[in-house]
Enzyme design. Structure first.
Site, PDB file in Angstrom:
ATOM      1  N   CYS A 270       0.793  -1.240   0.000  1.00 63.63           N
ATOM      2  CA  CYS A 270       0.000   0.000   0.000  1.00 63.63           C
ATOM      3  C   CYS A 270       0.822   1.285   0.000  1.00 63.63           C
ATOM      4  O   CYS A 270       0.789   2.041  -0.972  1.00 63.63           O
ATOM      5  CB  CYS A 270      -0.917  -0.004   1.209  1.00 63.63           C
ATOM      6  SG  CYS A 270      -2.058  -1.387   1.184  1.00 63.63           S
TER       7      CYS A 270
HETATM    8  N1  NAD Z   1      -2.416  -6.094   1.473  1.00 65.38           N
HETATM    9  C1  NAD Z   1      -2.984  -5.149   2.170  1.00 65.38           C
HETATM   10  O1  NAD Z   1      -2.706  -5.030   3.341  1.00 65.38           O
HETATM   11  C2  NAD Z   1      -4.014  -4.201   1.552  1.00 65.38           C
HETATM   12  C3  NAD Z   1      -4.700  -3.329   2.404  1.00 65.38           C
HETATM   13  C4  NAD Z   1      -5.667  -2.486   1.867  1.00 65.38           C
HETATM   14  C5  NAD Z   1      -5.912  -2.493   0.509  1.00 65.38           C
HETATM   15  N2  NAD Z   1      -5.218  -3.324  -0.329  1.00 65.38           N
HETATM   16  C6  NAD Z   1      -5.558  -3.296  -1.739  1.00 65.38           C
HETATM   17  O2  NAD Z   1      -6.330  -4.443  -2.071  1.00 65.38           O
HETATM   18  C7  NAD Z   1      -6.027  -4.883  -3.398  1.00 65.38           C
HETATM   19  C8  NAD Z   1      -5.574  -6.336  -3.363  1.00 65.38           C
HETATM   20  O3  NAD Z   1      -4.408  -6.420  -2.584  1.00 65.38           O
HETATM   21  P1  NAD Z   1      -3.908  -7.772  -1.936  1.00 65.38           P
HETATM   22  O4  NAD Z   1      -2.896  -7.380  -0.934  1.00 65.38           O
HETATM   23  O5  NAD Z   1      -5.029  -8.638  -1.520  1.00 65.38           O
HETATM   24  O6  NAD Z   1      -3.174  -8.431  -3.223  1.00 65.38           O
HETATM   25  P2  NAD Z   1      -2.701  -9.951  -3.400  1.00 65.38           P
HETATM   26  O7  NAD Z   1      -1.662  -9.942  -4.450  1.00 65.38           O
HETATM   27  O8  NAD Z   1      -2.423 -10.563  -2.064  1.00 65.38           O
HETATM   28  O9  NAD Z   1      -4.012 -10.675  -3.966  1.00 65.38           O
HETATM   29  C9  NAD Z   1      -4.555 -10.420  -5.200  1.00 65.38           C
HETATM   30  C10 NAD Z   1      -5.091 -11.720  -5.758  1.00 65.38           C
HETATM   31  O10 NAD Z   1      -5.759 -11.441  -6.983  1.00 65.38           O
HETATM   32  C11 NAD Z   1      -5.506 -12.521  -7.877  1.00 65.38           C
HETATM   33  N3  NAD Z   1      -5.791 -12.065  -9.223  1.00 65.38           N
HETATM   34  C12 NAD Z   1      -5.019 -11.306 -10.041  1.00 65.38           C
HETATM   35  N4  NAD Z   1      -5.658 -11.075 -11.198  1.00 65.38           N
HETATM   36  C13 NAD Z   1      -6.859 -11.697 -11.119  1.00 65.38           C
HETATM   37  C14 NAD Z   1      -7.954 -11.806 -11.992  1.00 65.38           C
HETATM   38  N5  NAD Z   1      -7.965 -11.220 -13.190  1.00 65.38           N
HETATM   39  N6  NAD Z   1      -9.026 -12.539 -11.587  1.00 65.38           N
HETATM   40  C15 NAD Z   1      -9.030 -13.137 -10.381  1.00 65.38           C
HETATM   41  N7  NAD Z   1      -8.014 -13.050  -9.498  1.00 65.38           N
HETATM   42  C16 NAD Z   1      -6.948 -12.338  -9.859  1.00 65.38           C
HETATM   43  C17 NAD Z   1      -4.078 -12.897  -7.609  1.00 65.38           C
HETATM   44  O11 NAD Z   1      -3.783 -14.202  -8.037  1.00 65.38           O
HETATM   45  C18 NAD Z   1      -4.011 -12.755  -6.084  1.00 65.38           C
HETATM   46  O12 NAD Z   1      -4.338 -13.958  -5.430  1.00 65.38           O
HETATM   47  C19 NAD Z   1      -4.961  -3.924  -3.917  1.00 65.38           C
HETATM   48  O13 NAD Z   1      -5.596  -2.898  -4.626  1.00 65.38           O
HETATM   49  C20 NAD Z   1      -4.364  -3.358  -2.651  1.00 65.38           C
HETATM   50  O14 NAD Z   1      -3.821  -2.055  -2.847  1.00 65.38           O
HETATM   51  C21 NAD Z   1      -4.272  -4.187   0.187  1.00 65.38           C
END
Ligand code: NAD
Length: 437
Positions: A270
Site C-alpha cells: 500500500c
Molecule cells: N495487502 C494489504 O494489506 C491491503 C490493504 C488495503 C488495501 N489493499 C488493496 O487491495 C487490493 C488487493 O491487494 P492484496 O494485498 O489482496 O493483493 P494480493 O496480491 O495478495 O491478492 C490479489 C489476488 O488477486 C488474484 N488475481 C489477479 N488477477 C486476477 C484476476 N484477473 N481474476 C481473479 N483473481 C486475480 C491474484 O492471483 C491474487 O491472489 C490492492 O488494490 C491493494 O492495494 C491491500
C-alpha cells in the site's frame, strides 16, 4: 430490488474475485455472517490449496479455510463463468505500479471485462482494490454497461476500500469500519446493506469517488508522516540526538500528535504504491502533489542511507563492504508477517551485493525467497540463527523487528550490528558495537 431481501435473509451468494491478503479474509467474513460464498482467483495454486482446505495466509489462522469448507457454503474456483452464480461480486485484485511509477490498472480492467461477460440483472458489483478517485466510474462502469444492461435498473456498482492490515491483532476485517460509496444512490444503499450484514460498522459516503479518495488520503497521510520522521532521523542523527527517544517523548502529548516511526524504507502493497495513483490522476487536473512526491523521494532514499551507515560502521572497524559477510535480519516488510512485497530488505540485499558483500538473510516467517516482479527470485534461503552463526558475520543488519528474535542473544554474539528499528533498545551489556541507522 430482490437483492436487498436476499441480503437480509442471507440467501444472497457473495463472490470475491482475488483471494490474496484482502480477498480471502473478506470472503471468510461473509461466510461467517451466514452467506454462501464463492472465491475466484486466476492462480491455480491458490485454488488447489483452498480446495484442499489449506490456508496460505498463516496470520489468519490454520483452520480458516477448513472451517469454511466443512459447511458446504464455500466454493473456490478459477472458472470465471461461475460469476453468474454470485449476487454480489467484490473485486480485490492487485493495483500495482508500472515501471515508471504509473498506475497499472490492467488487473481491474481485466476483471471488469470478465465480470461483464456474465453480468446479469440483479447483480451488485463492488470494487475494493485501492485506486485513484474516478476508477469505478471511469474504468469499471463503461465495461459493465457495454453489455447493454443499465446501472440502477439492472445492476448496481459501488466502491468500498479495504483497510486490511495483515498481522494486526486489535482489529480485523470484521471490526475495521468500512466506507461505502455508490456510483448512484441505490448502489450505495444496497452495498452498505450488504457490508452491514457482515461488518460491525459501515460508513456510507455520498459517492464512489469520496470512498476512493478517502482511502488514498489515509495512505498518503502515512507516507508523508513516515517521510517526516525519516527526515528527522537523519537530522537528529547528525545532531547526536536519539530520534527514537524524541518520538517517545513527543508521544506523551495526549492530543495533536500521533507517533510514526523511521525505518530502512517503505514496504508492503500500500504505502509505497498507492500515493502515486493520486499523483498520476492529479496531472489530469493540472495540479502537482508536492507532499506525495517529496515523501516518496525521502522514503525511497532510506535504503541508501542505511547502506552508507553500514559502510561507515565497517570502515571504522578497518573493513570494506567488499568482501564482508553481512546478515540481514528480516525479509518481511513489517514484524511478525510473511509479506515481503516491496520490502526494503530486498533493496538492502541488492545494494550490498553490488558492493561486493556476501549477504545472507534470516527471517523466521520467510524460509526462502520466491519470484517477485522487481527482483525476480534471488534463490536465497533463510540461514539458521545461532550464537556461532551470528558471530561469524562481519555485520548484522536489522531490517525487521520480528518478535521471534532474541535481541539479547543477537547483541551478545554479533561483532557489529546496524539497527534500523531500535530493536536493541532493551539489551544490556556492551553497546559499542551497535550503530543506529
Ligand atoms: N495487502 C494489504 O494489506 C491491503 C490493504 C488495503 C488495501 N489493499 C488493496 O487491495 C487490493 C488487493 O491487494 P492484496 O494485498 O489482496 O493483493 P494480493 O496480491 O495478495 O491478492 C490479489 C489476488 O488477486 C488474484 N488475481 C489477479 N488477477 C486476477 C484476476 N484477473 N481474476 C481473479 N483473481 C486475480 C491474484 O492471483 C491474487 O491472489 C490492492 O488494490 C491493494 O492495494 C491491500
Amino acid at each position: 430490488m430482490e437483492l436487498s431481501a436476499s441480503i437480509h435473509n442471507r440467501s444472497a451468494v457473495v463472490g470475491v474475485v482475488g483471494l490474496g491478503y484482502v480477498g480471502l479474509p473478506l470472503l471468510s467474513v461473509f461466510h461467517r455472517a451466514g452467506f454462501a460464498v464463492i472465491g475466484f482467483d486466476t492462480d491455480p495454486a491458490k485454488i488447489s490449496a483452498l480446495l484442499a482446505g489449506e490456508n496460505y495466509l498463516k496470520h489468519l489462522g490454520e483452520t480458516l479455510v477448513s472451517d469454511m469448507r466443512n459447511t458446504g457454503r464455500f466454493v473456490a474456483t478459477s472458472d470465471m463463468a461461475m460469476l453468474a452464480k454470485a449476487d454480489a461480486i467484490l473485486i480485490c485484485v492487485p493495483t500495482p505500479l508500472g515501471k515508471h511509477l504509473e498506475p497499472d490498472l490492467s488487473y481491474v480492467e481485466k476483471t471488469a471485462d470478465t465480470v461483464a461477460r456474465s453480468l446479469r440483472p440483479g447483480q451488485l458489483v463492488v470494487l475494493e482494490s485501492t485506486t485513484y478517485p474516478g476508477t469505478t466510474r471511469q474504468i469499471a462502469l463503461p465495461r459493465l454497461e457495454k453489455t447493454g444492461l443499465k446501472l440502477g435498473t439492472d445492476f448496481l456498482l459501488a466502491y468500498s476500500p479495504e483497510r486490511e492490515d495483515p498481522g494486526r491483532k486489535d482489529f480485523n476485517t470484521q471490526t475495521i469500519p468500512k466506507l461505502v460509496g455508490g456510483i448512484d444512490a441505490l448502489s450505495g444503499d444496497v452495498a452498505a446493506a450488504l457490508y452491514r450484514s457482515a461488518i460491525q460498522q459501515v460508513i456510507p459516503v455520498s459517492s464512489a469517488e469520496v470512498a476512493e479518495a478517502a482511502k488514498i488520503l489515509e495512505n498518503v497521510y502515512r507516507s508523508v508522516n513516515i517521510a517526516l520522521v525519516n527526515e528527522m532521523k537523519l537530522l537528529l542523527g547528525a545532531m547526536n540526538i536519539d530520534v527514537w527517544e524524541v518520538i517517545a517523548a513527543a508521544a506523551t502529548k495526549p492530543f495533536g500528535y500521533q507517533p510514526f516511526y523511521p525505518g530502512p524504507g517503505l514496504g508492503g502493497h500500500c504505502i509505497p504504491i498507492d500515493p502515486y495513483y493520486l499523483t498520476y490522476k492529479a496531472r489530469e487536473v493540472g495540479l502537482p502533489t508536492r507532499f506525495i512526491e517529496l515523501a516518496g523521494e525521502i522514503n525511497h532514499a532510506m535504503p541508501q542511507y542505511v547502506i552508507e551507515k553500514t559502510m561507515l560502521a565497517l570502515n571504522a572497524r578497518g573493513k570494506a563492504v567488499n568482501g564482508s559477510r553481512i546478515l540481514v535480519l528480516g525479509l518481511a516488510y513489517k514484524p511478525d508477517v510473511d509479506d515481503v512485497r516491496e520490502s526494503p530488505s530486498f533493496a538492502l540485499i541488492e545494494k550490498l551485493t553490488e558492493l561486493g558483500a556476501a549477504v545472507d538473510y534470516n527471517d523466521p516467517h520467510v524460509p526462502a525467497t520466491h519470484h517477485m516482479r522487481k527482483y525476480g527470485d534471488l534463490g536465497m534461503k533463510s540461514v539458521p540463527l545461532t550464537d556461532k552463526s551470528i558471530a561469524s558475520y562481519d555485520c548484522v543488519l536489522i531490517a525487521t523487528h520480528h518478535k521471534a528474535y532474541n535481541w539479547q542473544m543477537i547483541a551478545d554474539h554479533a561483532r557489529l550490528i546496524v539497527d534500523t528499528r531500535n530493536a536493541l533498545r532493551d539489551v544490556t551489556g556492551r553497546r559499542g558495537h551497535i550503530v543506529m541507522a
